[in-house]
Motif scaffolding. Sequence first.
Motif, mmCIF file in Angstrom:
data_model
loop_
_atom_site.group_PDB
_atom_site.id
_atom_site.type_symbol
_atom_site.label_atom_id
_atom_site.label_comp_id
_atom_site.label_asym_id
_atom_site.label_seq_id
_atom_site.Cartn_x
_atom_site.Cartn_y
_atom_site.Cartn_z
ATOM 1 N N VAL A 127 0.823 -1.218 0.000
ATOM 2 C CA VAL A 127 0.000 0.000 0.000
ATOM 3 C C VAL A 127 0.851 1.259 0.000
ATOM 4 O O VAL A 127 0.314 2.369 0.017
ATOM 5 C CB VAL A 127 -0.942 0.019 1.237
ATOM 6 N N ALA A 128 2.174 1.130 -0.039
ATOM 7 C CA ALA A 128 3.051 2.296 0.066
ATOM 8 C C ALA A 128 2.896 3.251 -1.107
ATOM 9 O O ALA A 128 2.850 4.471 -0.921
ATOM 10 C CB ALA A 128 4.506 1.840 0.193
ATOM 11 N N VAL A 129 2.798 2.711 -2.325
ATOM 12 C CA VAL A 129 2.743 3.574 -3.511
ATOM 13 C C VAL A 129 1.459 4.410 -3.551
ATOM 14 O O VAL A 129 1.516 5.639 -3.720
ATOM 15 C CB VAL A 129 2.911 2.737 -4.797
ATOM 16 N N PRO A 130 0.254 3.817 -3.402
ATOM 17 C CA PRO A 130 -0.948 4.670 -3.392
ATOM 18 C C PRO A 130 -0.967 5.651 -2.212
ATOM 19 O O PRO A 130 -1.452 6.776 -2.356
ATOM 20 C CB PRO A 130 -2.105 3.668 -3.305
ATOM 21 N N LEU A 131 -0.445 5.238 -1.064
ATOM 22 C CA LEU A 131 -0.392 6.163 0.071
ATOM 23 C C LEU A 131 0.535 7.335 -0.218
ATOM 24 O O LEU A 131 0.242 8.485 0.134
ATOM 25 C CB LEU A 131 0.078 5.423 1.320
ATOM 26 N N SER A 132 1.660 7.069 -0.873
ATOM 27 C CA SER A 132 2.592 8.152 -1.187
ATOM 28 C C SER A 132 1.983 9.139 -2.179
ATOM 29 O O SER A 132 2.253 10.344 -2.113
ATOM 30 C CB SER A 132 3.895 7.575 -1.752
ATOM 31 N N ALA A 133 1.143 8.642 -3.091
ATOM 32 C CA ALA A 133 0.467 9.542 -4.033
ATOM 33 C C ALA A 133 -0.473 10.490 -3.290
ATOM 34 O O ALA A 133 -0.553 11.683 -3.606
ATOM 35 C CB ALA A 133 -0.304 8.728 -5.071
ATOM 36 N N THR A 134 -1.173 9.962 -2.282
ATOM 37 C CA THR A 134 -2.057 10.803 -1.472
ATOM 38 C C THR A 134 -1.266 11.848 -0.699
ATOM 39 O O THR A 134 -1.667 13.026 -0.626
ATOM 40 C CB THR A 134 -2.860 9.930 -0.489
ATOM 41 N N VAL A 135 -0.140 11.441 -0.133
ATOM 42 C CA VAL A 135 0.695 12.378 0.623
ATOM 43 C C VAL A 135 1.252 13.464 -0.289
ATOM 44 O O VAL A 135 1.314 14.647 0.093
ATOM 45 C CB VAL A 135 1.832 11.616 1.331
ATOM 46 N N ARG A 136 1.630 13.105 -1.512
ATOM 47 C CA ARG A 136 2.110 14.115 -2.464
ATOM 48 C C ARG A 136 1.008 15.099 -2.820
ATOM 49 O O ARG A 136 1.245 16.306 -2.941
ATOM 50 C CB ARG A 136 2.653 13.434 -3.720
ATOM 51 N N ASP A 137 -0.216 14.600 -2.982
ATOM 52 C CA ASP A 137 -1.342 15.492 -3.295
ATOM 53 C C ASP A 137 -1.605 16.475 -2.156
ATOM 54 O O ASP A 137 -2.081 17.596 -2.394
ATOM 55 C CB ASP A 137 -2.604 14.670 -3.567
ATOM 56 N N LEU A 138 -1.305 16.074 -0.937
ATOM 57 C CA LEU A 138 -1.495 16.946 0.225
ATOM 58 C C LEU A 138 -0.322 17.901 0.434
ATOM 59 O O LEU A 138 -0.357 18.733 1.346
ATOM 60 C CB LEU A 138 -1.697 16.103 1.490
ATOM 61 N N GLY A 139 0.712 17.790 -0.377
ATOM 62 C CA GLY A 139 1.862 18.679 -0.276
ATOM 63 C C GLY A 139 2.766 18.386 0.906
ATOM 64 O O GLY A 139 3.411 19.307 1.431
ATOM 65 N N LEU A 140 2.837 17.146 1.328
ATOM 66 C CA LEU A 140 3.630 16.782 2.512
ATOM 67 C C LEU A 140 4.958 16.118 2.174
ATOM 68 O O LEU A 140 5.634 15.604 3.061
ATOM 69 C CB LEU A 140 2.814 15.848 3.411
ATOM 70 N N THR A 141 5.335 16.121 0.893
ATOM 71 C CA THR A 141 6.630 15.558 0.537
ATOM 72 C C THR A 141 7.749 16.446 1.089
ATOM 73 O O THR A 141 7.577 17.649 1.292
ATOM 74 C CB THR A 141 6.781 15.443 -0.984
ATOM 75 N N ASN A 142 8.899 15.829 1.330
ATOM 76 C CA ASN A 142 10.073 16.534 1.853
ATOM 77 C C ASN A 142 9.776 17.268 3.158
ATOM 78 O O ASN A 142 10.239 18.386 3.390
ATOM 79 C CB ASN A 142 10.629 17.516 0.814
#
Length: 281
Positions: A127-142
Amino acid sequence: MTRFARLSRQIVFTLLGFLAALAFMLPVIWMFTSSLRPNAEIFAHFHPLSWHSIWPREWTLANISGLMGTGFGRSLLNSLIVTAITTVVGISMALLAGFALSVLTFPGQNLLFGFFVIGFSVPFDAVAVPLSATVRDLGLTNSYFGLSLAGLGNGFAIYLLRQFFAGIPKSLAEAARLDGASWLRVLWSVYLPISKGPVIAAGLTLFVFQWQAYLWPLLISTRPDMQVGPVALASLVSLAGTVDFSQMFAGALVLSIVPAGLMLWLQRYFVNSVARSGMTG
């Protein structure tokens, strides 16, 4: 069986146990010694095998100092910060969830607990890949919060605390409620003081999970200054087309010291709490 026979049998089993432990420890010993020898010497004594395959001819600290010059020190600091956030926030969430699932009574309680059990049974990589897409959409990368987000709701930590709390007599909570204590007060003043072992075990679970995480930080951190230790260590492979194995072993050694030290220090709490949680309903 005579006393001599019993003593001989005990000595034989002790030696066999020591040899088995040594066999399991050889890779760790090789990692340690390889981090303190020149890169050219690491694989120089394997054909044929000799004492120097494990024990270096020359000792050096240049590998560790050179490793820190690659920016690994910043990545190590990032790992410490992210792991601290995950452990503190995650254990708070696990305490609240475990307390609610074991002490409070509400519709769908067992069904919700079943979802938690299923949750930590599913491999995170699935589930890591779909979860990471959601986190990127929320602007929480880096961000430190984005890096720690995947480890906050740890199903095993919740299960561990729920099982322990379920074994505590509910009469303690009922007596505190009769005295006017809120549910949070019951958790803080009644359950938490007698739950030192399970809380430490749950904290260790969260710590080790986040400290060794590789896939999630790789998906969430795109800047070199936000890399965590395992990702930074893996990135050494691609530098200049060559691999400095001595620096890689030095990085693996540094990353292993912190969780190994904690596990050795607190292992009795972890073992006891897991054993006790398996005996309660």
